[in-house]
Design a protein around this motif. Structure first.
Motif, PDB file in Angstrom:
ATOM      1  N   ILE A 189      26.935 -10.162   3.089  1.00 16.69           N
ATOM      2  CA  ILE A 189      28.015 -10.092   4.171  1.00 16.69           C
ATOM      3  C   ILE A 189      28.050 -11.374   4.961  1.00 16.69           C
ATOM      4  CG2 ILE A 189      28.723  -8.734   6.208  1.00 16.69           C
ATOM      5  CD1 ILE A 189      26.754  -6.681   5.232  1.00 16.69           C
ATOM      6  N   MET A 190      29.360 -11.902   4.768  1.00 14.78           N
ATOM      7  CA  MET A 190      29.521 -13.075   5.562  1.00 14.78           C
ATOM      8  C   MET A 190      29.823 -12.898   7.213  1.00 14.78           C
ATOM      9  SD  MET A 190      29.413 -15.537   3.073  1.00 14.78           S
ATOM     10  CE  MET A 190      30.396 -16.909   3.853  1.00 14.78           C
ATOM     11  N   MET A 191      28.983 -13.413   7.992  1.00 15.46           N
ATOM     12  CA  MET A 191      28.902 -13.027   9.181  1.00 15.46           C
ATOM     13  C   MET A 191      30.199 -13.508  10.330  1.00 15.46           C
ATOM     14  SD  MET A 191      26.103 -11.637  10.147  1.00 15.46           S
ATOM     15  CE  MET A 191      26.466 -10.819   8.564  1.00 15.46           C
ATOM     16  N   ILE A 192      30.866 -14.359   9.390  1.00 16.90           N
ATOM     17  CA  ILE A 192      32.115 -14.796  10.336  1.00 16.90           C
ATOM     18  C   ILE A 192      33.437 -13.907   9.755  1.00 16.90           C
ATOM     19  CG2 ILE A 192      31.556 -17.311  10.437  1.00 16.90           C
ATOM     20  CD1 ILE A 192      33.186 -17.993   7.833  1.00 16.90           C
ATOM     21  N   SER A 193      33.128 -12.956   8.842  1.00 17.50           N
ATOM     22  CA  SER A 193      34.356 -12.195   8.280  1.00 17.50           C
ATOM     23  C   SER A 193      34.891 -11.261   9.505  1.00 17.50           C
ATOM     24  CB  SER A 193      33.874 -11.088   7.237  1.00 17.50           C
ATOM     25  OG  SER A 193      34.714 -10.209   6.885  1.00 17.50           O
ATOM     26  N   PRO A 194      36.128 -11.099   9.366  1.00 18.29           N
ATOM     27  CA  PRO A 194      36.568 -10.144  10.604  1.00 18.29           C
ATOM     28  C   PRO A 194      36.183  -8.732  10.469  1.00 18.29           C
ATOM     29  CG  PRO A 194      38.441 -10.922   8.982  1.00 18.29           C
ATOM     30  CD  PRO A 194      37.017 -11.621   8.740  1.00 18.29           C
ATOM     31  N   VAL A 211      22.607   1.182   0.931  1.00 17.44           N
ATOM     32  CA  VAL A 211      22.343   0.010   0.066  1.00 17.44           C
ATOM     33  C   VAL A 211      21.067  -0.519   0.250  1.00 17.44           C
ATOM     34  CG1 VAL A 211      23.326  -2.425  -0.211  1.00 17.44           C
ATOM     35  CG2 VAL A 211      25.029  -0.717   0.068  1.00 17.44           C
ATOM     36  N   PRO A 212      20.219  -0.882  -0.713  1.00 17.72           N
ATOM     37  CA  PRO A 212      18.978  -1.456  -0.494  1.00 17.72           C
ATOM     38  C   PRO A 212      18.765  -2.869   0.042  1.00 17.72           C
ATOM     39  CG  PRO A 212      19.269  -1.185  -2.865  1.00 17.72           C
ATOM     40  CD  PRO A 212      20.507  -0.436  -2.167  1.00 17.72           C
ATOM     41  N   VAL A 213      19.721  -3.623  -0.188  1.00 17.25           N
ATOM     42  CA  VAL A 213      19.272  -4.969   0.083  1.00 17.25           C
ATOM     43  C   VAL A 213      20.921  -5.714   0.617  1.00 17.25           C
ATOM     44  CG1 VAL A 213      18.733  -7.245  -0.694  1.00 17.25           C
ATOM     45  CG2 VAL A 213      17.905  -5.062  -1.685  1.00 17.25           C
ATOM     46  N   VAL A 214      20.659  -6.439   1.843  1.00 16.86           N
ATOM     47  CA  VAL A 214      21.728  -7.193   2.144  1.00 16.86           C
ATOM     48  C   VAL A 214      21.204  -8.572   2.254  1.00 16.86           C
ATOM     49  CG1 VAL A 214      23.201  -7.476   4.390  1.00 16.86           C
ATOM     50  CG2 VAL A 214      22.835  -5.298   3.655  1.00 16.86           C
ATOM     51  N   THR A 215      22.186  -9.465   1.843  1.00 19.09           N
ATOM     52  CA  THR A 215      22.020 -10.886   2.137  1.00 19.09           C
ATOM     53  C   THR A 215      23.161 -11.184   3.027  1.00 19.09           C
ATOM     54  OG1 THR A 215      23.301 -11.728   0.239  1.00 19.09           O
ATOM     55  CG2 THR A 215      20.888 -11.158  -0.253  1.00 19.09           C
ATOM     56  N   THR A 216      22.819 -12.236   3.840  1.00 17.83           N
ATOM     57  CA  THR A 216      23.857 -12.763   4.689  1.00 17.83           C
ATOM     58  C   THR A 216      24.102 -14.137   4.882  1.00 17.83           C
ATOM     59  OG1 THR A 216      22.106 -12.913   6.609  1.00 17.83           O
ATOM     60  CG2 THR A 216      23.018 -10.989   6.280  1.00 17.83           C
ATOM     61  N   GLY A 217      25.144 -14.795   5.152  1.00 17.46           N
ATOM     62  CA  GLY A 217      25.667 -16.230   5.205  1.00 17.46           C
ATOM     63  C   GLY A 217      26.496 -16.136   6.528  1.00 17.46           C
ATOM     64  N   ALA A 218      26.945 -17.667   6.620  1.00 21.45           N
ATOM     65  CA  ALA A 218      27.872 -17.981   7.693  1.00 21.45           C
ATOM     66  C   ALA A 218      27.545 -17.622   8.826  1.00 21.45           C
ATOM     67  CB  ALA A 218      29.353 -17.754   7.209  1.00 21.45           C
ATOM     68  N   GLY A 219      26.338 -17.593   9.377  1.00 17.07           N
ATOM     69  CA  GLY A 219      26.110 -16.926  10.826  1.00 17.07           C
ATOM     70  C   GLY A 219      24.680 -16.328  10.868  1.00 17.07           C
ATOM     71  N   THR A 220      24.318 -15.667  11.854  1.00 23.32           N
ATOM     72  CA  THR A 220      23.202 -14.953  12.197  1.00 23.32           C
ATOM     73  C   THR A 220      23.390 -13.541  12.188  1.00 23.32           C
ATOM     74  OG1 THR A 220      21.333 -14.543  13.681  1.00 23.32           O
ATOM     75  CG2 THR A 220      23.339 -15.490  14.457  1.00 23.32           C
ATOM     76  N   PRO A 221      22.609 -12.595  11.553  1.00 28.33           N
ATOM     77  CA  PRO A 221      22.687 -11.130  11.318  1.00 28.33           C
ATOM     78  C   PRO A 221      22.059 -10.396  12.508  1.00 28.33           C
ATOM     79  CG  PRO A 221      21.083 -11.871   9.881  1.00 28.33           C
ATOM     80  CD  PRO A 221      21.584 -13.128  10.384  1.00 28.33           C
ATOM     81  N   GLU A 231      16.261   0.045  10.619  1.00 25.33           N
ATOM     82  CA  GLU A 231      16.114   1.554  10.870  1.00 25.33           C
ATOM     83  C   GLU A 231      16.434   2.337   9.480  1.00 25.33           C
ATOM     84  OE1 GLU A 231      17.761   2.442  14.536  1.00 25.33           O
ATOM     85  OE2 GLU A 231      16.127   1.722  15.762  1.00 25.33           O
ATOM     86  N   ALA A 232      17.590   1.626   8.892  1.00 26.02           N
ATOM     87  CA  ALA A 232      18.094   2.446   7.663  1.00 26.02           C
ATOM     88  C   ALA A 232      17.031   2.015   6.229  1.00 26.02           C
ATOM     89  CB  ALA A 232      19.338   2.014   7.423  1.00 26.02           C
ATOM     90  N   GLY A 233      15.975   1.220   6.531  1.00 25.09           N
ATOM     91  CA  GLY A 233      15.339   1.024   5.458  1.00 25.09           C
ATOM     92  C   GLY A 233      15.784  -0.124   4.653  1.00 25.09           C
ATOM     93  N   ILE A 234      17.004  -1.118   5.200  1.00 22.49           N
ATOM     94  CA  ILE A 234      17.559  -2.016   4.205  1.00 22.49           C
ATOM     95  C   ILE A 234      16.593  -3.287   4.170  1.00 22.49           C
ATOM     96  CG2 ILE A 234      19.633  -3.597   4.020  1.00 22.49           C
ATOM     97  CD1 ILE A 234      21.081  -1.025   5.213  1.00 22.49           C
ATOM     98  N   LYS A 235      16.479  -3.848   3.198  1.00 20.30           N
ATOM     99  CA  LYS A 235      15.719  -5.293   2.843  1.00 20.30           C
ATOM    100  C   LYS A 235      16.848  -6.209   3.283  1.00 20.30           C
ATOM    101  CE  LYS A 235      12.036  -3.509   1.889  1.00 20.30           C
ATOM    102  NZ  LYS A 235      10.866  -3.193   2.566  1.00 20.30           N
ATOM    103  N   VAL A 236      16.459  -7.328   4.386  1.00 16.12           N
ATOM    104  CA  VAL A 236      17.683  -8.076   4.946  1.00 16.12           C
ATOM    105  C   VAL A 236      17.113  -9.602   4.280  1.00 16.12           C
ATOM    106  CG1 VAL A 236      18.909  -9.247   6.795  1.00 16.12           C
ATOM    107  CG2 VAL A 236      18.193  -6.706   6.695  1.00 16.12           C
ATOM    108  N   ILE A 237      18.040 -10.212   3.734  1.00 16.28           N
ATOM    109  CA  ILE A 237      17.694 -11.526   3.204  1.00 16.28           C
ATOM    110  C   ILE A 237      18.756 -12.783   3.457  1.00 16.28           C
ATOM    111  CG2 ILE A 237      17.060 -12.991   1.221  1.00 16.28           C
ATOM    112  CD1 ILE A 237      16.203 -10.565  -0.303  1.00 16.28           C
TER     113      ILE A 237
END
Length: 312
Positions: free
Chosen positions: A70-75, A89-99, A108-114
């Protein structure tokens, strides 16, 4: 190759496929996950319901772990952030900003965040807010980039956080993986290598650009605007760099690149489109199945880490 990362994510191999806009969709993600790595769907700026469809498509093809980038700058970031929870979804990776604003909901949903980061300061900040691992992406990578190279960024981030670090940027074979592990990484993320695979649903022209690329064929546009992007040189990059040097306005430069990635990936226009690829493109000489690519890379890395310098 067992590491903390493979344990946390439930993977066979510590290999993540990059979240490349217009490239990383259900076919590629499911192929990488089935092969033992972590396939990613790139939400980019796509409609949230498209992301939901892609998640469900992956699940039709595999029960293996996968993720969404997920791009943090996405509308549409707010909507996609909720969809990954709704779809488990088991894993989320993020870019372009802070999640950070989504972390409580995701954890709380048990998602691994990278999160993908390009600096030590951001790596520390992401660890403090609950990230499970960090992708340290060097400037060698394709697409949006930072300034530090992978070789200097990875060990500094490894020394600054306690969570696993994944190296990205300039990795396409077992030598790159072995080097990343020697720098302290516990996994790698690759983008360009996965574009040149059978399962990548991108135009053949795009794949052939990567196969034909030489070591000096990538260019960085957008430095003047503060949003540098690495792509293979073509008519568009040449024109963009010329306009940058002449002091063109942000609007003029933006107009030149509007829809340019789609042009290359979907339409196969590799002259006017943005052929995003890393500097490592010059090392990639073939198109192969994801499974074969991953297994050969991991096999070579394991041999090198054991001291077998002759392994091919």
């Amino acid at each position: 190759m067992k590491t903390r990362l493979t344990e946390i994510l439930g993977l066979k191999y510590p290999v993540i496929q990059g979240g490349m806009a217009w490239v990383a969709e259900s076919h590629l993600a499911s192929a990488v996950s089935k092969a033992g790595g972590l396939g990613l769907i790139a939400a980019a700026s796509a409609p949230a319901e498209w992301v939901r469809e892609q998640i469900r498509e992956v699940r039709k093809h595999t029960n293996c772990p996968f993720g969404v980038n997920i791009m943090m700058i996405s509308p549409n970031a707010d909507d996609v952030a909720k969809i990954v929870v709704e779809e488990n979804v088991p894993v989320v990776t993020t870019g372009a900003g802070t999640p950070e604003k989504y972390m409580t909901m995701w954890k709380e949903a048990g998602i691994k965040v990278i999160p993908v980061v390009a600096s030590v300061a951001m790596a520390k900040r992401m660890e403090r807010c609950g990230a499970d691992a960090i992708v340290a992406e060097g400037t060698e990578a394709g697409g949006h980039i930072g300034e530090n190279t992978t070789m200097v960024l990875v060990p500094q981030i490894v020394d600054s956080v306690q969570i696993p670090v994944i190296a990205a940027g300039g990795i396409a074979d077992g030598r790159g993986v072995a080097a990343a592990f020697m720098l302290g990484a516990e996994g790698v993320q690759m983008g360009t290598r996965f574009v040149a695979t059978n399962e990548a649903e991108v135009h053949e022209n795009y794949k052939q650009c990567i196969i034909r690329a030489k070591d000096i064929d990538s260019r960085v546009t957008g430095r003047a605007t503060g949003h540098p992007v690495r792509a293979l040189r073509n008519k568009m990059t040449t024109e963009y760099i010329r306009l940058e040097k002449e002091g063109a306005s942000f609007e003029e430069l933006e107009h030149l690149t509007l829809g340019s990635l789609r042009k290359a990936v979907v339409d196969g226009d590799v002259k006017e489109g943005s052929v995003m690829a890393g500097q490592i493109a010059g090392l990639i000489a073939d198109i192969k199945p994801c499974k074969e690519a991953i297994e050969s890379i991991v096999s070579q890395a394991e041999a090198l880490l054991k001291g077998d310098q002759n392994h091919e």
